[in-house]
Enzyme design. Structure first.
Site, mmCIF file in Angstrom:
data_model
loop_
_atom_site.group_PDB
_atom_site.id
_atom_site.type_symbol
_atom_site.label_atom_id
_atom_site.label_comp_id
_atom_site.label_asym_id
_atom_site.label_seq_id
_atom_site.Cartn_x
_atom_site.Cartn_y
_atom_site.Cartn_z
ATOM 1 N N SER A 128 25.633 18.601 -18.581
ATOM 2 C CA SER A 128 26.474 17.525 -18.057
ATOM 3 C C SER A 128 26.565 17.610 -16.547
ATOM 4 O O SER A 128 26.467 18.677 -15.963
ATOM 5 C CB SER A 128 27.877 17.591 -18.643
ATOM 6 N N LYS A 182 28.442 19.419 -26.425
ATOM 7 C CA LYS A 182 28.158 18.402 -25.409
ATOM 8 C C LYS A 182 28.591 17.021 -25.910
ATOM 9 O O LYS A 182 29.125 16.206 -25.147
ATOM 10 C CB LYS A 182 26.658 18.397 -25.058
ATOM 11 N N HIS A 185 32.280 16.852 -25.587
ATOM 12 C CA HIS A 185 32.539 16.691 -24.147
ATOM 13 C C HIS A 185 32.435 15.214 -23.767
ATOM 14 O O HIS A 185 33.302 14.668 -23.096
ATOM 15 C CB HIS A 185 31.535 17.528 -23.339
ATOM 16 N N ASN A 186 31.379 14.567 -24.211
ATOM 17 C CA ASN A 186 31.206 13.157 -23.859
ATOM 18 C C ASN A 186 32.283 12.286 -24.510
ATOM 19 O O ASN A 186 32.745 11.316 -23.906
ATOM 20 C CB ASN A 186 29.818 12.665 -24.285
ATOM 21 N N GLU A 189 35.248 12.627 -22.470
ATOM 22 C CA GLU A 189 34.990 11.847 -21.245
ATOM 23 C C GLU A 189 35.338 10.359 -21.486
ATOM 24 O O GLU A 189 35.986 9.727 -20.641
ATOM 25 C CB GLU A 189 33.517 12.039 -20.883
#
Ligand code: NBP
Length: 474
Positions: A128, A182, A185-186, A189
């Site tokens: 990222s 990940k 995480h997105n 976000e």
């Protein structure tokens, strides 16, 4: 001389990652399907370090020291499989393939299993930070075998972002664990961006502030507990003026948010795992709603609040800061619960505190806040929810009155705040002594004889709803 590592796929991400490696003194082999990109990279940036440009897959593999370390940075999906199919036959047992693209973790699990049969380590690594991060230090979330991390970790940690001298890279767990993290995480976000957007909307339409003024508010917030990359860039975007029209930039951009799919994956997987990630889901749905131009045009005449609603009689700014902070805690709490659930489902043994550590720098959700999350998991590795950690509990205790006022104000003014309000509903759902789920169980038993459990006795029961309505043990 041979290259220590190779990168194939030299679009923005791959090119910058290769440059980052070279700048750190690691000789790097570079390869791309179309050679022009390889040539350009070496012509433009060859002075930054030692590059081994390769025109063919065979040359590329031959230029790598053994065991070979090969990073794939191509478009996720079919292209990744095509590149694996091209390179795997050229590799030997013990070699390592790192997929740094945004792969779905289920694809990573499939690829890892297939390559393991051939003795090749396959490492799905979430990366990222966008192109800037790839060049100056991303946050890296590698999965795969512990042995492969021994050989790759020092290199990856070297090129990752550092916070207080600690690299934003650690071994997440086996097979697809890195890409799973990940993905979450997105998702976080998405939730964070939606909450910030709602804060902006309330200040703009609720408090009547101009984008430039709101930019100043965000700059102030960035100095406090909300300090983060996303708050910082939001201020930049809001302060920007469109050169062609002289209007605030945000007013000349179409209000239809796009998405590449990682937020959607997070929600799909959360549904499968049974983890309520309402903050992420609302963010994905809000983008979908914004993008449905036809539906929005058809609905334009739907009535808003009737009568003259007074402007809020208090300053919204301070309240919105509280609502944003509290909702953000909820979104992260939900995301971390999804990581824990995925880890349990797939046997990954992911350390949530380590994830907050490697998200402190390099990545899009980097924030001061993540230090607090790390402290929370350090103190209690099996914390059931971030919300019950002492620090966050205190923060929410202090924020909740303002948070409730903001949700009421948004509702009264007809300003949608799905992130703020669903976060509050989740919070109130968690703390409720009794939930109406008891009634849902009664409904299920009525129409489907699905049975229910009692608060006072063990066992499953059913009421003979169509008969004399007596209770039977089932
Ligand atoms: P793109 O996702 O735009 O992919 C372009 C690259 O894929 C080019 O090198 C292209 O080669 C190669 N490629 C394609 Br398309 N099909 C191929 C095939 N069948 N065989 C071999 N190569 C093929 O690049 P990117 O934006 O640099 O992103 C790379 C990866 O990193 C993606 O998975 C992305 O999701 C992920 N990622 C991106 C960001 C970001 O900010 N952009 C951030 C984090 C992660 P060509 O030059 O010959 O066409």
């Amino acid at each position: 001389e041979l290259a220590r590592i190779g990168v194939t796929g030299l679009a923005v991400m791959g090119r910058n990652l290769a440059r980052n490696l070279a700048r750190h003194g690691h000789p790097v082999a570079v390869h791309n399907r179309s050679y022009s990109r390889t040539k350009e990279l070496v012509e433009e940036f060859g002075h930054e370090g030692t590059f081994f440009p390769a025109e063919t897959a065979e040359q590329f593999v031959a230029s790598l020291e053994r065991p070979r370390r090969l990073v794939i940075m191509v478009k996720a999906g079919g292209p990744t499989d095509a590149v694996i199919d091209e390179f795997a036959p050229l590799l030997e047992p013990g070699d390592m393939i790192v997929d740094g693209g945004n792969a779905h973790f289920a694809d990573t699990r499939r690829r890892e299993a297939a390559l393991r049969e051939r003795g090749i380590h396959f490492v799905g690594a979430g990366i990222s930070g966008g192109e800037e991060g790839a060049l100056h230090g991303p946050s890296i979330m590698p999965g795969g075998s512990p042995e492969s991390y021994e050989a790759l970790g020092p290199l990856l940690e070297d090129i990752s972002a550092k916070v207080d001298g600690v690299p934003c890279c650690t071994h997440v767990g086996p097979d697809g664990a890195g890409h799973f993290v990940k993905m979450v995480h997105n998702g976080i976000e998405y939730a964070d961006m939606q909450l910030i957007a709602e804060a902006y909307d309330l200040l703009r339409r609720g408090a009547g502030m101009e984008p430039g003024e709101i930019a100043e508010v965000f700059r102030g917030w960035n100095e406090g507990r909300l300090g983060s990359y996303l708050i910082e860039i939001t201020a930049e975007v809001l302060a920007h003026t469109d050169a062609a029209t002289g209007k605030p930039f945000v007013d000349v951009v179409t209000d239809q948010a796009e998405q590449k799919g990682t937020g959607r994956w997070t929600v799909q997987i959360a549904l499968d795992l049974g983890v309520p990630v309402s903050g992420i889901a609302e963010a994905v749905f809000a983008r979908s709603l914004s993008g449905d131009a036809g539906l929005r045009t058809a609905a334009r005449e739907l009535p808003g609040p009737s009568g003259a609603l007074a402007e809020p009689a208090y300053s919204l700014v301070a309240d919105v800061e509280q609502a944003l902070y509290a909702s953000k805690i909820v979104a992260y709490a939900q995301g971390f619960n999804q990581i824990q659930a995925g880890s349990a489902e797939y046997g990954w043994s992911i350390d949530p505190g380590a994830m907050s550590t490697i998200w402190r720098g390099g990545c899009i959700i980097r924030a001061k806040f993540l230090d607090r999350i790390k402290q929370a998991y350090d103190a209690a590795p099996n914390l059931p929810s971030l919300l019950v950690d002492e620090y966050f509990l205190d923060a929410v205790r202090g924020a909740q009155d303002a948070w409730r006022r903001v949700v009421v104000t948004a509702t009264q003014l007809g300003i949608p705040a799905p992130g703020f309000s669903s976060a509050l509903a989740y919070y109130d759902g968690l703390r409720a002594e009794r939930l109406p789920a008891a009634l849902v169980q009664g409904q299920r038993d009525f129409f489907g004889a699905h049975t229910y459990r009692r608060v006072d006795r063990e066992g499953a029961f059913h009421v003979l709803w169509g008969g004399d309505r007596s209770e039977v043990a089932s």
